[in-house]
Write a protein that holds these residues in place. Structure first.
Motif, short mmCIF file in Angstrom:
data_model
loop_
_atom_site.label_atom_id
_atom_site.label_comp_id
_atom_site.label_asym_id
_atom_site.label_seq_id
_atom_site.Cartn_x
_atom_site.Cartn_y
_atom_site.Cartn_z
N GLY A 1 -8.06 -20.57 -19.90
CA GLY A 1 -7.70 -21.07 -18.57
C GLY A 1 -6.66 -20.25 -17.84
N ILE A 2 -6.49 -18.97 -18.25
CA ILE A 2 -5.52 -18.12 -17.55
C ILE A 2 -6.28 -17.23 -16.58
CG2 ILE A 2 -3.65 -16.44 -17.79
CD1 ILE A 2 -3.32 -17.50 -20.68
N GLY A 3 -6.30 -17.59 -15.33
CA GLY A 3 -6.94 -16.79 -14.30
C GLY A 3 -5.91 -15.90 -13.62
N PRO A 4 -6.35 -15.04 -12.68
CA PRO A 4 -5.42 -14.16 -11.97
C PRO A 4 -4.29 -14.95 -11.29
CG PRO A 4 -7.68 -13.54 -11.54
CD PRO A 4 -7.75 -14.82 -12.30
N GLY A 5 -4.61 -16.18 -10.86
CA GLY A 5 -3.61 -16.99 -10.16
C GLY A 5 -2.44 -17.41 -11.02
N SER A 6 -2.64 -17.40 -12.37
CA SER A 6 -1.54 -17.82 -13.25
C SER A 6 -0.57 -16.66 -13.51
CB SER A 6 -2.07 -18.28 -14.60
OG SER A 6 -3.28 -19.00 -14.46
N LEU A 7 -0.95 -15.45 -13.13
CA LEU A 7 -0.12 -14.28 -13.43
C LEU A 7 0.64 -13.84 -12.18
CD1 LEU A 7 -2.79 -12.30 -15.46
CD2 LEU A 7 -1.06 -13.89 -16.33
N ARG A 8 1.66 -13.01 -12.36
CA ARG A 8 2.47 -12.57 -11.23
C ARG A 8 1.80 -11.36 -10.54
NH1 ARG A 8 7.00 -10.66 -12.14
NH2 ARG A 8 8.16 -11.46 -10.39
N LEU A 9 0.55 -11.58 -10.06
CA LEU A 9 -0.21 -10.50 -9.43
C LEU A 9 0.08 -10.43 -7.94
CD1 LEU A 9 -3.50 -11.01 -11.43
CD2 LEU A 9 -2.18 -8.90 -11.36
N LYS A 10 0.28 -11.59 -7.29
CA LYS A 10 0.63 -11.61 -5.87
C LYS A 10 1.97 -10.88 -5.68
CE LYS A 10 1.99 -15.12 -3.66
NZ LYS A 10 2.38 -16.38 -3.09
N GLU A 11 2.90 -11.18 -6.58
CA GLU A 11 4.21 -10.53 -6.53
C GLU A 11 4.08 -9.02 -6.71
OE1 GLU A 11 3.44 -13.22 -8.17
OE2 GLU A 11 5.02 -14.73 -8.05
N LEU A 12 3.12 -8.61 -7.56
CA LEU A 12 2.90 -7.18 -7.79
C LEU A 12 2.45 -6.51 -6.50
CD1 LEU A 12 2.54 -4.68 -9.63
CD2 LEU A 12 0.25 -5.50 -10.17
N LYS A 13 1.47 -7.12 -5.83
CA LYS A 13 0.94 -6.55 -4.59
C LYS A 13 2.05 -6.46 -3.54
CE LYS A 13 -3.16 -6.68 -1.71
NZ LYS A 13 -4.18 -7.53 -1.09
N GLU A 14 2.85 -7.52 -3.46
CA GLU A 14 3.95 -7.53 -2.49
C GLU A 14 4.96 -6.42 -2.75
OE1 GLU A 14 3.77 -12.32 -1.56
OE2 GLU A 14 5.51 -11.47 -2.61
N ARG A 15 5.23 -6.19 -4.05
CA ARG A 15 6.19 -5.13 -4.39
C ARG A 15 5.66 -3.78 -3.94
NH1 ARG A 15 8.69 -5.32 -10.37
NH2 ARG A 15 10.21 -3.86 -9.50
N ILE A 16 4.35 -3.55 -4.16
CA ILE A 16 3.75 -2.26 -3.79
C ILE A 16 3.78 -2.12 -2.25
CG2 ILE A 16 1.69 -0.80 -3.93
CD1 ILE A 16 2.97 -1.41 -6.64
N GLU A 17 3.48 -3.23 -1.56
CA GLU A 17 3.48 -3.19 -0.09
C GLU A 17 4.86 -2.87 0.46
OE1 GLU A 17 -0.16 -6.36 0.90
OE2 GLU A 17 1.93 -7.03 0.76
N ASN A 18 5.86 -3.49 -0.12
CA ASN A 18 7.22 -3.36 0.43
C ASN A 18 8.03 -2.24 -0.21
OD1 ASN A 18 6.62 -5.63 2.00
ND2 ASN A 18 7.25 -7.00 0.34
N GLY A 19 7.55 -1.70 -1.33
CA GLY A 19 8.32 -0.68 -2.03
C GLY A 19 7.87 0.72 -1.65
N ASN A 20 8.30 1.68 -2.45
CA ASN A 20 8.00 3.08 -2.15
C ASN A 20 7.45 3.74 -3.42
OD1 ASN A 20 7.97 5.49 -0.72
ND2 ASN A 20 10.08 6.01 -1.32
N PHE A 21 6.45 3.07 -4.03
CA PHE A 21 5.96 3.53 -5.34
C PHE A 21 4.89 4.61 -5.17
CE2 PHE A 21 7.47 -0.81 -6.18
CZ PHE A 21 8.34 -0.54 -7.22
N ARG A 22 4.95 5.63 -6.06
CA ARG A 22 3.92 6.65 -6.05
C ARG A 22 2.95 6.47 -7.24
NH1 ARG A 22 5.79 10.35 -9.98
NH2 ARG A 22 8.00 10.07 -10.36
N GLU A 23 3.43 5.78 -8.30
CA GLU A 23 2.55 5.57 -9.46
C GLU A 23 2.76 4.19 -10.06
OE1 GLU A 23 2.86 8.55 -12.55
OE2 GLU A 23 1.54 7.43 -13.90
N VAL A 24 1.65 3.58 -10.48
CA VAL A 24 1.71 2.33 -11.24
C VAL A 24 1.05 2.58 -12.59
CG1 VAL A 24 0.84 -0.03 -11.44
CG2 VAL A 24 1.78 0.77 -9.26
N ILE A 25 1.83 2.40 -13.66
CA ILE A 25 1.28 2.55 -15.01
C ILE A 25 0.91 1.16 -15.51
CG2 ILE A 25 1.77 3.27 -17.38
CD1 ILE A 25 3.98 5.07 -16.27
N ILE A 26 -0.37 0.97 -15.81
CA ILE A 26 -0.79 -0.33 -16.33
C ILE A 26 -0.65 -0.31 -17.84
CG2 ILE A 26 -2.62 -2.05 -16.38
CD1 ILE A 26 -3.73 -0.74 -13.83
N ALA A 27 0.29 -1.09 -18.34
CA ALA A 27 0.58 -1.09 -19.78
C ALA A 27 0.24 -2.43 -20.41
CB ALA A 27 2.05 -0.73 -20.01
#
Lengths: 196, 196
Positions: free
Chosen positions: B113-139
């Motif tokens: 029962g863990i869907g994308p909505g249960s994870l901090r994915l919205k916050e991730l997108k917001e950080r990328i939108e508002n930040g100045n990131f050149r790379e995201v390492i998915i670990a």
């Protein structure tokens, strides 16, 4: 030091707990329901306020006497000598023993400075003197220390001529496989083979 | 229920703790210095009063921001996405990463029962939108759930054209032996072989 570091440092002192498992457990606890942590923390910190060794046999108890010594239905003529209080649980759960217990509090281990004087051996002799025992089962572990302790008890109790001394059998575990049994166990099960 | 039974019942709820190990640990604690038990118990019961997730990255912290987000010397253009807060420790300790972190709080697992909505994915997108990131390492972990989550993040972040997405390499552990590596790992290290 943060609260996590502090907890990890304390957890690492528990048996079988290294840096990794302590860290893993600490993070598990952070993510757990805080009511559970309160209950667990309380239970650990107040443990010794509630529990003390039984003055007769040395098992842990919350009452005046432990459940074994207090149980009228147990056979008071047979005594099982164990190293640690938790060993009584294993033996009681095996379902084939209904006598009393005596906890030594360890085994003779000169290298670690544990001599006969550190164990509850004087109390054992006194119980035999004042009790009405017909058999003492020595259930120390089948290790060098446990075997030494068993020999020491045999000497200690040799003056009681009507007392039968026995020792738990060692050998291949039930369901074990000869190919996987270590050679010391195999040697012992051969030496102490029983007649069919 | 006695204090020991109660403690065993609580300990059994910890990860990797069965009846036997919980009983063993409880008896170890009874025989331990009571000051240690007080310190450990206090540390566990008050854990969540002191620690809370960092509002930016989701790591645990005692302060307003976590040590990573608060560290001026870390590279603010690279972001490492992990499943759990403790994963940041392992990566930080490897000594080859000096960027920021983002904790998802798990991995996509529809069965549990863990869907994308249960994870901090919205916050991730917001950080990328508002930040100045050149790379995201998915670990995320190299498991089915971690791989699914990695794919989901790849889609989520595909609108950011200048962002490089990478994933931790999987394969045979250093010091590992081909003969003992499981076939899934071996298959993956073959598929993702690198050019010398």
């Amino acid at each position: 030091m943060t609260a996590i570091d502090e907890l990890v440092k304390l957890l690492k002192k528990l048996p079988g707990m290294g840096e990794k498992s302590a860290t893993r457990l600490a993070y598990h606890l952070i993510a757990t329901d805080s009511n559970f942590n309160k209950a667990l923390g309380e239970s650990i910190s107040k443990l010794q306020e509630k529990i003390h060794p039984c003055p007769i046999c040395g098992c842990y108890t919350e009452g005046e006497k432990c459940p074994y010594c207090d149980d009228e239905n147990r056979d008071k003529t047979i005594l099982c000598v164990v190293e640690q209080a938790q060993d009584t649980l294993s033996i009681a759960q095996s379902g084939v023993y209904n006598g009393l217990f005596h906890v030594l509090g360890g085994a003779i281990n000169p290298i670690n400075g544990i001599g006969p004087g550190s164990l509850r051996l004087k109390e054992l002799k006194e119980r035999i003197e004042n009790g009405n025992f017909r058999e003492v089962i020595i259930a120390t572990n089948p290790t060098e220390e446990g075997d030494t302790t068993a020999l020491f008890i045999r000497q200690l109790l040799s003056p009681f001529e009507n007392l039968t001394l026995t020792r738990l059998a060692s050998g291949i575990p039930i369901g074990g496989d000869l190919g996987y049994v270590d050679k010391l166990t195999l040697a012992r099960s051969m030496r102490e083979r029983i007649k069919l």
